[in-house]
Structure formats: structure tokens, C-alpha cells
Design a protein around this motif. Structure first.
Motif, PDB file in Angstrom:
ATOM      1  N   ILE A 101       0.845  -1.206   0.000  1.00  0.00           N
ATOM      2  CA  ILE A 101       0.000   0.000   0.000  1.00  0.00           C
ATOM      3  C   ILE A 101       0.876   1.250   0.000  1.00  0.00           C
ATOM      4  O   ILE A 101       0.620   2.203  -0.740  1.00  0.00           O
ATOM      5  CB  ILE A 101      -0.967  -0.005   1.200  1.00  0.00           C
ATOM      6  N   ALA A 102       1.926   1.244   0.842  1.00  0.00           N
ATOM      7  CA  ALA A 102       2.828   2.398   0.892  1.00  0.00           C
ATOM      8  C   ALA A 102       3.511   2.613  -0.462  1.00  0.00           C
ATOM      9  O   ALA A 102       3.628   3.757  -0.934  1.00  0.00           O
ATOM     10  CB  ALA A 102       3.870   2.199   1.993  1.00  0.00           C
ATOM     11  N   GLN A 103       3.942   1.527  -1.105  1.00  0.00           N
ATOM     12  CA  GLN A 103       4.566   1.654  -2.428  1.00  0.00           C
ATOM     13  C   GLN A 103       3.563   2.178  -3.447  1.00  0.00           C
ATOM     14  O   GLN A 103       3.896   3.026  -4.285  1.00  0.00           O
ATOM     15  CB  GLN A 103       5.110   0.302  -2.888  1.00  0.00           C
ATOM     16  N   GLY A 104       2.342   1.700  -3.375  1.00  0.00           N
ATOM     17  CA  GLY A 104       1.300   2.165  -4.289  1.00  0.00           C
ATOM     18  C   GLY A 104       1.008   3.640  -4.099  1.00  0.00           C
ATOM     19  O   GLY A 104       0.828   4.384  -5.076  1.00  0.00           O
ATOM     20  N   GLN A 105       0.966   4.084  -2.830  1.00  0.00           N
ATOM     21  CA  GLN A 105       0.737   5.501  -2.555  1.00  0.00           C
ATOM     22  C   GLN A 105       1.880   6.348  -3.100  1.00  0.00           C
ATOM     23  O   GLN A 105       1.658   7.431  -3.663  1.00  0.00           O
ATOM     24  CB  GLN A 105       0.571   5.735  -1.055  1.00  0.00           C
ATOM     25  N   LYS A 106       3.106   5.856  -2.952  1.00  0.00           N
ATOM     26  CA  LYS A 106       4.265   6.582  -3.447  1.00  0.00           C
ATOM     27  C   LYS A 106       4.194   6.711  -4.970  1.00  0.00           C
ATOM     28  O   LYS A 106       4.406   7.792  -5.528  1.00  0.00           O
ATOM     29  CB  LYS A 106       5.550   5.858  -3.035  1.00  0.00           C
ATOM     30  N   VAL A 107       3.891   5.612  -5.651  1.00  0.00           N
ATOM     31  CA  VAL A 107       3.777   5.632  -7.116  1.00  0.00           C
ATOM     32  C   VAL A 107       2.639   6.561  -7.528  1.00  0.00           C
ATOM     33  O   VAL A 107       2.765   7.325  -8.495  1.00  0.00           O
ATOM     34  CB  VAL A 107       3.561   4.197  -7.656  1.00  0.00           C
ATOM     35  N   GLU A 109       1.508   9.188  -5.898  1.00  0.00           N
ATOM     36  CA  GLU A 109       1.945  10.574  -5.699  1.00  0.00           C
ATOM     37  C   GLU A 109       2.874  11.020  -6.833  1.00  0.00           C
ATOM     38  O   GLU A 109       2.742  12.119  -7.361  1.00  0.00           O
ATOM     39  CB  GLU A 109       2.667  10.724  -4.346  1.00  0.00           C
ATOM     40  N   GLU A 110       3.821  10.144  -7.196  1.00  0.00           N
ATOM     41  CA  GLU A 110       4.748  10.483  -8.283  1.00  0.00           C
ATOM     42  C   GLU A 110       3.987  10.682  -9.596  1.00  0.00           C
ATOM     43  O   GLU A 110       4.247  11.631 -10.340  1.00  0.00           O
ATOM     44  CB  GLU A 110       5.802   9.392  -8.445  1.00  0.00           C
ATOM     45  N   THR A 111       3.042   9.796  -9.868  1.00  0.00           N
ATOM     46  CA  THR A 111       2.243   9.902 -11.089  1.00  0.00           C
ATOM     47  C   THR A 111       1.415  11.179 -11.072  1.00  0.00           C
ATOM     48  O   THR A 111       1.312  11.882 -12.095  1.00  0.00           O
ATOM     49  CB  THR A 111       1.333   8.670 -11.238  1.00  0.00           C
ATOM     50  N   LYS A 112       0.849  11.495  -9.926  1.00  0.00           N
ATOM     51  CA  LYS A 112       0.036  12.714  -9.788  1.00  0.00           C
ATOM     52  C   LYS A 112       0.902  13.955 -10.016  1.00  0.00           C
ATOM     53  O   LYS A 112       0.505  14.885 -10.729  1.00  0.00           O
ATOM     54  CB  LYS A 112      -0.602  12.778  -8.394  1.00  0.00           C
ATOM     55  N   ARG A 114       3.736  14.120 -11.750  1.00  0.00           N
ATOM     56  CA  ARG A 114       4.102  14.189 -13.173  1.00  0.00           C
ATOM     57  C   ARG A 114       2.927  14.662 -14.026  1.00  0.00           C
ATOM     58  O   ARG A 114       3.078  15.520 -14.901  1.00  0.00           O
ATOM     59  CB  ARG A 114       4.581  12.835 -13.671  1.00  0.00           C
ATOM     60  N   ALA A 115       1.771  14.113 -13.747  1.00  0.00           N
ATOM     61  CA  ALA A 115       0.588  14.504 -14.522  1.00  0.00           C
ATOM     62  C   ALA A 115       0.257  15.965 -14.270  1.00  0.00           C
ATOM     63  O   ALA A 115      -0.078  16.717 -15.204  1.00  0.00           O
ATOM     64  CB  ALA A 115      -0.601  13.607 -14.160  1.00  0.00           C
ATOM     65  N   GLY A 116       0.375  16.388 -13.021  1.00  0.00           N
ATOM     66  CA  GLY A 116       0.095  17.789 -12.685  1.00  0.00           C
ATOM     67  C   GLY A 116       1.049  18.727 -13.390  1.00  0.00           C
ATOM     68  O   GLY A 116       0.635  19.763 -13.929  1.00  0.00           O
ATOM     69  N   SER A 117       2.335  18.365 -13.417  1.00  0.00           N
ATOM     70  CA  SER A 117       3.308  19.241 -14.086  1.00  0.00           C
ATOM     71  C   SER A 117       3.079  19.252 -15.597  1.00  0.00           C
ATOM     72  O   SER A 117       3.199  20.294 -16.243  1.00  0.00           O
ATOM     73  CB  SER A 117       4.740  18.818 -13.751  1.00  0.00           C
ATOM     74  N   LYS A 118       2.714  18.104 -16.158  1.00  0.00           N
ATOM     75  CA  LYS A 118       2.406  18.076 -17.594  1.00  0.00           C
ATOM     76  C   LYS A 118       1.188  18.929 -17.898  1.00  0.00           C
ATOM     77  O   LYS A 118       1.172  19.679 -18.884  1.00  0.00           O
ATOM     78  CB  LYS A 118       2.164  16.630 -18.060  1.00  0.00           C
ATOM     79  N   ILE A 119       0.189  18.835 -17.076  1.00  0.00           N
ATOM     80  CA  ILE A 119      -1.028  19.638 -17.286  1.00  0.00           C
ATOM     81  C   ILE A 119      -0.699  21.121 -17.153  1.00  0.00           C
ATOM     82  O   ILE A 119      -1.134  21.942 -17.974  1.00  0.00           O
ATOM     83  CB  ILE A 119      -2.141  19.211 -16.306  1.00  0.00           C
ATOM     84  N   MET A 120       0.078  21.451 -16.145  1.00  0.00           N
ATOM     85  CA  MET A 120       0.435  22.865 -15.945  1.00  0.00           C
ATOM     86  C   MET A 120       1.270  23.373 -17.120  1.00  0.00           C
ATOM     87  O   MET A 120       1.095  24.514 -17.569  1.00  0.00           O
ATOM     88  CB  MET A 120       1.183  23.056 -14.624  1.00  0.00           C
ATOM     89  N   ASN A 121       2.191  22.550 -17.623  1.00  0.00           N
ATOM     90  CA  ASN A 121       2.977  22.945 -18.806  1.00  0.00           C
ATOM     91  C   ASN A 121       2.063  23.161 -20.013  1.00  0.00           C
ATOM     92  O   ASN A 121       2.231  24.125 -20.767  1.00  0.00           O
ATOM     93  CB  ASN A 121       4.034  21.888 -19.147  1.00  0.00           C
ATOM     94  N   ALA A 122       1.125  22.264 -20.197  1.00  0.00           N
ATOM     95  CA  ALA A 122       0.197  22.401 -21.325  1.00  0.00           C
ATOM     96  C   ALA A 122      -0.648  23.665 -21.176  1.00  0.00           C
ATOM     97  O   ALA A 122      -0.887  24.396 -22.145  1.00  0.00           O
ATOM     98  CB  ALA A 122      -0.697  21.173 -21.409  1.00  0.00           C
ATOM     99  N   VAL A 123      -1.096  23.946 -19.945  1.00  0.00           N
ATOM    100  CA  VAL A 123      -1.890  25.157 -19.698  1.00  0.00           C
ATOM    101  C   VAL A 123      -1.035  26.399 -19.958  1.00  0.00           C
ATOM    102  O   VAL A 123      -1.490  27.368 -20.593  1.00  0.00           O
ATOM    103  CB  VAL A 123      -2.464  25.163 -18.262  1.00  0.00           C
ATOM    104  N   ASP A 124       0.221  26.367 -19.494  1.00  0.00           N
ATOM    105  CA  ASP A 124       1.120  27.507 -19.707  1.00  0.00           C
ATOM    106  C   ASP A 124       1.367  27.730 -21.190  1.00  0.00           C
ATOM    107  O   ASP A 124       1.350  28.875 -21.684  1.00  0.00           O
ATOM    108  CB  ASP A 124       2.455  27.298 -18.976  1.00  0.00           C
TER     109      ASP A 124
END
Length: 148
Positions: A101-107, A109-112, A114-124
Motif C-alpha cells: 500500500i505504501a509503495q502504491g501511494q508513493k507511485v 503521488e509520483e504519477t500525480k 508528473r501529470a500535474g506538471s504536464k497539465i500545468m505545462n500544457a496550460v502555460d
């Protein structure tokens, strides 16, 4: 009457050797009684009597074995050992589940991130493109009215 000597009758002893051992006779009599009982309850059928005798002997053996001293302690110890083994397996499974569960949460968070930064880059990038297009449009509209 006679005055001096008394006479005792001369009786021979019944046994002159060691006493007889009667245990085999008693055992034989007991065995005959048991066989007679089983034949009587089986209605005279020796095969049925034999099966009943085996069944009763097996159940008596099991009962005696279960009632031997220390038998309960052994069973209790083996049950406690089994519970301890199962408990440790459950504990290790729970630990392993928590780790997964801890590993899944870590993955996640990392995915979130990365996705957030990609979305923000696309918005920018979209915002930048819109601003550039707006600036071009302003220049072209200003040209219609004589502006720079």
C-alpha cells in the motif's frame, strides 16, 4: 477309658506340590463370556459378532488413548503452536500488505505530480499561445484604425 494317648485321624493332604495358577482358567472363562455375549447380541451370526467386536475394540482403544496422561497437554501444545504459526503468517501478510500500500501511494503521488506538471505545462503553453495570438490580433486591429 483310656488314660494317656489320644489318637488323631491320619488324613492325607490334598495338595503336595505348589499351588495351581488359576489365572489362565479365569482368562479363558472371561474370553468365552465375551464371545458368547457378542454371538448372543448378533443373533448367532459369527461375522456380525466379529464386526461388532472389532468396532467396540477400536472405540475402546481410541477412548483409552485420548485419556492417557499428557495427551491433553500435547494436543493443547500443538494447537497453540498452530495458532502461533498462523498468527505469524497473518502478521507477515499484514506487513507485506502495508508495504505494498505504501509503495502504491508513493507511485500514485509520483504519477500525480508528473501529470500535474504536464497539465500545468500544457496550460502555460496554451496561455502563452493565446497571449501571442491576442497580441497579433491587437496589432492587426490597431492597423485598421491607424495604431501601431
Amino acid at each position: 477309658m483310656s488314660t494317656g494317648s489320644s489318637s488323631t485321624p491320619n488324613i492325607p493332604r490334598a495338595s503336595t506340590g505348589p499351588p495351581k495358577n488359576r489365572i489362565p482358567a479365569y482368562l479363558g472363562l472371561g474370553a468365552a463370556a465375551i464371545v458368547g455375549y457378542y454371538l448372543y447380541t448378533a443373533g448367532g451370526d459369527p461375522n456380525v459378532a466379529k464386526k461388532e467386536m472389532k468396532h467396540d475394540a477400536a472405540s475402546a482403544s481410541t477412548t483409552v488413548r485420548d485419556q492417557l496422561p499428557g495427551r491433553g497437554k500435547e494436543a493443547k501444545a500443538s494447537v497453540e503452536e498452530a495458532f502461533a504459526r498462523v498468527g505469524s503468517e497473518v502478521d507477515s501478510t499484514v506487513r507485506e500488505g502495508k508495504n505494498r500500500i505504501a509503495q502504491g501511494q508513493k507511485v500514485l503521488e509520483e504519477t500525480k505530480d508528473r501529470a500535474g506538471s504536464k497539465i500545468m505545462n500544457a496550460v502555460d503553453q496554451a496561455d502563452l499561445k493565446l497571449e501571442e495570438e491576442a497580441a497579433k490580433a491587437k496589432k492587426s486591429v490597431g492597423g485598421w484604425f491607424g495604431g501601431k
